[in-house]
Design an enzyme around this catalytic site. Structure first.
Site, PDB file in Angstrom:
ATOM      1  N   ARG A 147       0.901  -1.155   0.000  1.00 15.21           N
ATOM      2  CA  ARG A 147       0.000   0.000   0.000  1.00 15.21           C
ATOM      3  C   ARG A 147       0.943   1.208   0.000  1.00 15.21           C
ATOM      4  NH1 ARG A 147      -5.033  -2.750  -0.424  1.00 15.21           N
ATOM      5  NH2 ARG A 147      -4.837  -4.584   0.849  1.00 15.21           N
TER       6      ARG A 147
ATOM      7  N   GLY B  80      -8.826   0.057  -6.109  1.00 15.18           N
ATOM      8  CA  GLY B  80      -7.981   1.153  -5.622  1.00 15.18           C
ATOM      9  C   GLY B  80      -6.809   1.370  -6.567  1.00 15.18           C
TER      10      GLY B  80
ATOM     11  N   ILE C 183      -9.176 -10.771  -4.859  1.00 17.43           N
ATOM     12  CA  ILE C 183      -9.946 -11.961  -4.473  1.00 17.43           C
ATOM     13  C   ILE C 183     -11.423 -11.637  -4.299  1.00 17.43           C
ATOM     14  CG2 ILE C 183      -8.005 -13.150  -3.374  1.00 17.43           C
ATOM     15  CD1 ILE C 183      -9.382 -12.390  -0.661  1.00 17.43           C
ATOM     16  N   ASP C 184     -11.734 -10.346  -4.175  1.00 17.95           N
ATOM     17  CA  ASP C 184     -13.117  -9.955  -3.849  1.00 17.95           C
ATOM     18  C   ASP C 184     -14.087 -10.007  -5.027  1.00 17.95           C
ATOM     19  OD1 ASP C 184     -12.426  -9.373  -1.273  1.00 17.95           O
ATOM     20  OD2 ASP C 184     -11.944  -7.275  -1.691  1.00 17.95           O
TER      21      ASP C 184
ATOM     22  N   ASN D 161     -16.460 -31.652 -24.607  1.00 17.18           N
ATOM     23  CA  ASN D 161     -16.594 -31.852 -26.058  1.00 17.18           C
ATOM     24  C   ASN D 161     -18.056 -31.861 -26.518  1.00 17.18           C
ATOM     25  OD1 ASN D 161     -17.255 -34.220 -24.759  1.00 17.18           O
ATOM     26  ND2 ASN D 161     -16.416 -35.559 -26.321  1.00 17.18           N
TER      27      ASN D 161
ATOM     28  N   GLN E 152     -11.215 -37.241 -13.241  1.00 15.13           N
ATOM     29  CA  GLN E 152     -12.644 -36.993 -12.998  1.00 15.13           C
ATOM     30  C   GLN E 152     -12.843 -36.203 -11.707  1.00 15.13           C
ATOM     31  OE1 GLN E 152     -14.813 -40.692 -13.189  1.00 15.13           O
ATOM     32  NE2 GLN E 152     -14.690 -40.746 -15.406  1.00 15.13           N
TER      33      GLN E 152
HETATM   34  P1  ATP Z   1      -7.784  -4.763  -2.980  1.00 17.08           P
HETATM   35  O1  ATP Z   1      -8.867  -5.213  -3.903  1.00 17.08           O
HETATM   36  O2  ATP Z   1      -6.968  -5.865  -2.464  1.00 17.08           O
HETATM   37  O3  ATP Z   1      -8.233  -3.826  -1.921  1.00 17.08           O
HETATM   38  P2  ATP Z   1      -6.800  -2.396  -4.235  1.00 17.08           P
HETATM   39  O4  ATP Z   1      -6.038  -2.206  -5.480  1.00 17.08           O
HETATM   40  O5  ATP Z   1      -8.197  -1.883  -4.219  1.00 17.08           O
HETATM   41  O6  ATP Z   1      -6.759  -3.937  -3.910  1.00 17.08           O
HETATM   42  P3  ATP Z   1      -5.848  -0.325  -2.454  1.00 17.08           P
HETATM   43  O7  ATP Z   1      -5.095  -0.453  -1.186  1.00 17.08           O
HETATM   44  O8  ATP Z   1      -7.139   0.364  -2.442  1.00 17.08           O
HETATM   45  O9  ATP Z   1      -5.977  -1.814  -2.998  1.00 17.08           O
HETATM   46  O10 ATP Z   1      -4.919   0.402  -3.509  1.00 17.08           O
HETATM   47  C1  ATP Z   1      -3.569   0.014  -3.736  1.00 17.08           C
HETATM   48  C2  ATP Z   1      -2.703   1.226  -3.948  1.00 17.08           C
HETATM   49  O11 ATP Z   1      -3.169   1.958  -5.089  1.00 17.08           O
HETATM   50  C3  ATP Z   1      -2.743   2.236  -2.819  1.00 17.08           C
HETATM   51  O12 ATP Z   1      -1.856   1.893  -1.783  1.00 17.08           O
HETATM   52  C4  ATP Z   1      -2.322   3.525  -3.533  1.00 17.08           C
HETATM   53  O13 ATP Z   1      -0.936   3.570  -3.681  1.00 17.08           O
HETATM   54  C5  ATP Z   1      -2.980   3.350  -4.892  1.00 17.08           C
HETATM   55  N1  ATP Z   1      -4.271   4.059  -4.892  1.00 17.08           N
HETATM   56  C6  ATP Z   1      -5.454   3.588  -4.485  1.00 17.08           C
HETATM   57  N2  ATP Z   1      -6.430   4.490  -4.607  1.00 17.08           N
HETATM   58  C7  ATP Z   1      -5.843   5.600  -5.118  1.00 17.08           C
HETATM   59  C8  ATP Z   1      -6.310   6.908  -5.471  1.00 17.08           C
HETATM   60  N3  ATP Z   1      -7.584   7.262  -5.330  1.00 17.08           N
HETATM   61  N4  ATP Z   1      -5.417   7.775  -5.965  1.00 17.08           N
HETATM   62  C9  ATP Z   1      -4.135   7.425  -6.120  1.00 17.08           C
HETATM   63  N5  ATP Z   1      -3.628   6.230  -5.785  1.00 17.08           N
HETATM   64  C10 ATP Z   1      -4.465   5.320  -5.299  1.00 17.08           C
END
Ligand code: ATP
Length: 778
Positions: free
Chosen positions: A88, A120, A165-166, A546, A682
């Site tokens: 993160r 994210g 995984i979600d 098949n 199987q």
């Molecule tokens: P998971 O599904 O496991 O939560 P994710 O990709 O949603 O995975 P996040 O922790 O939300 O996980 O995002 C990973 C990284 O992406 C963050 O630590 C950050 O660096 C970057 N990131 C997430 N959201 C933003 C945003 N709005 N702007 C800029 N960078 C972001």
């Protein structure tokens, strides 16, 4: 390093530098993505880079951004987590962090970035892309970079891959990793069920999913749980009574175990959290159900270690597609991510998907749950309905059909057993009970049906017992028995007579190619035997995959998982002992699907299929190639290699002969052995995917049969949709008339569909395995 000889063929005009990164929570399959991207990039004549530790690596630069060679990713398909790390990164949320990241990309000469992560990570990617021109301007105006330095990088080329995984991103049916996680959850629930049943206990099982209930929902569907709680569909205010009613109903019917699955983010209609303890207290309440109740929180085991076959396939095909997307992008192309719809890999605009994911979270926050549900993919809401219809059996009187629409439906399994057959029967029976249909089991296929005929039927035809059927969700094999015999072999007259005798209004078949053939025979015999003028539908189930009319049969996923597990173990042995090639014979009849997808999942050096055949020249080319790669290994790595050969790929060459030839040709430079997993393929317990799809497709089949309720024999006979096969074709689930499929799409002598949709994947196995492209001389 061993480079695929094919790579020189496809040199790009300008040699691109493509970087790959994993970000957010790790998910099974991420390594498969990196392997596919790195090798595909090299194959296309580009340089491949990995950014270690997600956005943190991009911000830090230096050694976090590394060039990758072909052999660096060897064996990565079978490794869990992400080998290039993820983190993160707080800095990337802020513009100054993204500014440094942009500078690092340019200093390393990276012109394209492939990001595999959750919503994210993709939101971050989207922001980065939107800001890119202004970041470059700032770098120049602040004197960090010269104007000429940024010139070649004016356009940022980003492609997203959804690793999570979600399964929480809208626009794709599955994210890379979600089916592996689901597999681990189902495995755990199956284990818990045994002990719950022994002690007649209730278990409340908490699974991951703060904003998304996909894992909880699908686990509920796959395991036949009694009740589920998901964030998108909070229960009504009276959820307590609802749950107690369902559980009490099931207990009254004789169930000895109670399983409730609750997502981390479960809420009530007012946004209040529903916790496992609240549920437990309710089930254990002495004045209520008074059940001996335990809570199990599954936690990080759900992150799931090594990827299931499906995730390996998804990771590989999507990784390859991402590289293609990067190379085809122009400044005008919208930034895309790679999605899957049913069975089709597609590119979709990234921004819209990120926006939609945000909307779901917002809708849940605003307690607009109908909208949250609508924003999820079709499969999600369908499976939610499936779950309700197969658990609240006979509780919801509104589901009952009027008497004249209720049918007597015969269930029959035909062909070899395949994972998911029982789950399909269970779901269809439960659905029938909810609708007021009479579901009747015909035991041991058409052979059993015909043999027990007489004045006194000998019990081959029996109504289902709900309690017995309810325990079949996770059972392998075929509980009602299956048989390969065709109606013509059993005697069409007998079969038609029995259908008349038992007054069946419809037939529901689950089975493989023989089942398809059986439906074709029954349909053709309608002129002669009017009792056959009833709706008949087939749900394909065979490990060989098949059956014409579908790209997916129940059981094929279970088979691939068994095969991939087996190959992983063999490969480990091959690598640990000495330089060794294992030649593995797979099942699949005259269809190379299992061999090819197995090869895709384990990274085979070569795959031999009946479709392509196997010639002396081809074998010689592969022997030369293997000699080359072992020579290049120089002993620094003792990697084992696998060749997969379908049981009917050649009349002459079999696994043993090929292994012998290889050993002889290797002159001691490497070893070779054959190995035949046989009927292990199987599978024991069916895979989570086969179980979930069984439920969804079986219900659709009965709903399809229902449409003919009250129709005359003549109407049924003239309607091509009265004899159908359900299938997943490309991006949709469709019923196809058996008449069309048998006449136009079936390769009868080879017992397979005329067109093999997976042939393209065979090319990808070869490219990523580094196999020289081989063309038979004219
Ligand atoms: P998971 O599904 O496991 O939560 P994710 O990709 O949603 O995975 P996040 O922790 O939300 O996980 O995002 C990973 C990284 O992406 C963050 O630590 C950050 O660096 C970057 N990131 C997430 N959201 C933003 C945003 N709005 N702007 C800029 N960078 C972001």
């Amino acid at each position: 390093p061993a480079q695929p000889p094919g790579s020189t063929a496809l040199k790009m005009a300008t040699r691109k530098k493509i970087a790959i990164m994993t970000s957010g929570g790790d998910s099974p399959g991420m390594n498969g993505v990196v392997r596919a991207c790195v090798r595909m990039a090299i194959h296309m004549g580009c340089d491949a880079y990995c950014v270690y530790e997600g956005y943190e690596g991009l911000v830090q630069g230096g050694n976090f951004i590394r060039k990758m060679e072909w052999h660096d990713v060897r064996g990565w398909l079978s490794e869990g987590g992400t080998l290039i790390g993820t983190a993160r990164c707080m800095a990337f949320y802020e513009r100054p962090g993204r500014l440094v990241a942009a500078k690092n990309m340019i200093l390393n000469g990276i012109d394209a970035l492939i990001i595999c992560g959750g919503d994210g990570s993709l939101t971050g990617a989207d922001k980065f892309r939107a800001e890119w021109p202004s970041l470059l301007d700032e770098l120049v105006s602040a004197g960090e970079l010269q104007a000429e330095q940024i010139e070649p990088y004016k356009h940022l080329n980003i492609v997203g891959l959804v690793g999570s995984i979600d399964n929480d991103l809208s626009g794709t049916d599955a994210t890379i990793g979600c089916y592996s996680s689901l597999a681990r959850i189902c495995y755990a629930v199956d284990l818990i069920e045994a002990t719950a049943s022994s002690h007649s206990r209730a278990f409340v099982i908490e699974v991951m999913g703060r904003h998304c209930g996909w894992l909880a929902l699908m686990a509920g569907v796959a395991t036949g749980a009694d009740f589920i709680f998901i964030p998108e569909k909070p229960r009504d205010d009276n959820w307590r009574e609802d749950m107690c009613n369902v559980v009490e109903h099931h207990r009254k019917m004789g169930k000895r175990k109670t399983i409730v699955i609750i997502a981390e983010g479960a809420l009530d209609r007012h946004g209040n959290k529903i916790t496992p303890t609240m549920v437990k207290d309710l089930l254990a309440d002495k004045d209520g159900l008074g059940l001996d109740t335990r809570i199990t929180t599954l936690g990080h085991v759900q992150r799931g270690g090594t990827a299931v076959a499906y995730d390996r396939m998804l990771a590989t095909l999507q990784g390859v597609e991402a590289v293609k997307a990067v190379l085809e992008a122009t400044p005008e192309t919208k930034t895309c991510f790679i999605a899957i719809t049913e069975n089709k890999i597609v590119r979709k605009p990234l921004m819209e998907a990120v926006q939609a994911a945000k909307e779901v979270a917002k809708a849940i926050e605003m307690q607009d749950f109908d909208r949250a549900m609508a924003l999820r993919d079709t499969e999600f809401s369908e499976q939610y309905r499936s779950f309700i219809m197969t658990t609240a059996v006979q509780l919801d009187k509104e589901m009952l059909l009027p008497k004249e629409k209720q049918m007597k439906i015969g269930f029959i399994n035909v062909g070899a057993p395949a994972g998911g057959m029982n789950a399909a029967v269970r779901a269809a029976v439960a659905y029938c009970l909810s609708r007021g249909h009479e579901a009747v089991a015909i035991h041991n296929g058409f052979a059993g049906f015909a043999r027990h005929h007489g004045d006194k039927p000998l019990g081959a035809v029996r109504p289902f017992d709900w309690l017995e059927v309810d325990g079949w969700a996770s059972k392998g094999g075929s509980e009602i028995g299956t048989n390969r015999e065709l109606p013509s072999e059993s005697g069409m007259e007998t079969v038609a007579g029995l259908i008349e005798l038992y007054k069946f209004d419809a037939l529901f078949l689950v089975g493989g190619f023989e089942a398809f053939h059986a439906v074709a025979q029954l349909r053709r015999a309608r002129d002669q035997y009017p009792s056959l003028c009833i709706p008949i539908t087939l749900l394909p189930a065979t490990i060989s995959n098949n059956v014409p009319g579908t790209e997916y049969s129940l059981g094929s996923d279970t088979c691939l998982n068994e095969l991939v597990d087996y190959c992983d173990k063999i490969k480990q042995s091959a690598s640990a002992t000495r330089r060794r090639v294992f030649v593995i014979e797979t099942q699949g009849g005259r269809s190379g699907y299992v061999a090819t997808l197995g090869g895709l999942g384990v990274g085979a050096s070569a795959v031999y299929t009946p479709e392509e055949g196997l010639s002396l020249e081809m074998l010689a080319a592969d022997v030369r190639h293997l000699k080359d790669v072992f020579a290049q290994d120089k002993g620094q790595s003792r990697a084992g290699r696998l060749i997969l050969i379908n049981e009917k790929a050649s009349k002459v060459y079999n696994a043993k002969l090929i292994a012998d030839i290889l050993r002889d040709e290797a002159h001691g430079r490497f070893e070779s052995r054959e190995s035949i997993p046989g009927h292990m393929q199987q599978g024991g317990v069916p895979s989570a995917m086969d179980r979930c799809r069984a439920v969804r497709l079986a219900i659709k089949c009965i709903q399809h049969l229902e449409k003919f309720g009250g129709k005359t024999r003549e109407e049924i006979k003239t309607d091509p949709m009265s004899a159908t096969v359900i299938g997943i074709k490309g991006a949709s689930v469709v019923f196809s008339p058996v008449k069309t499929i048998e006449e136009e799409e079936t390769d009868w002598p080879n017992r397979r569909p005329k067109a093999a949709f997976w042939l393209e994947m065979k090319g990808i196995v070869d490219i990523l395995g580094g196999r020289p492209s081989y063309k038979e001389p004219e």
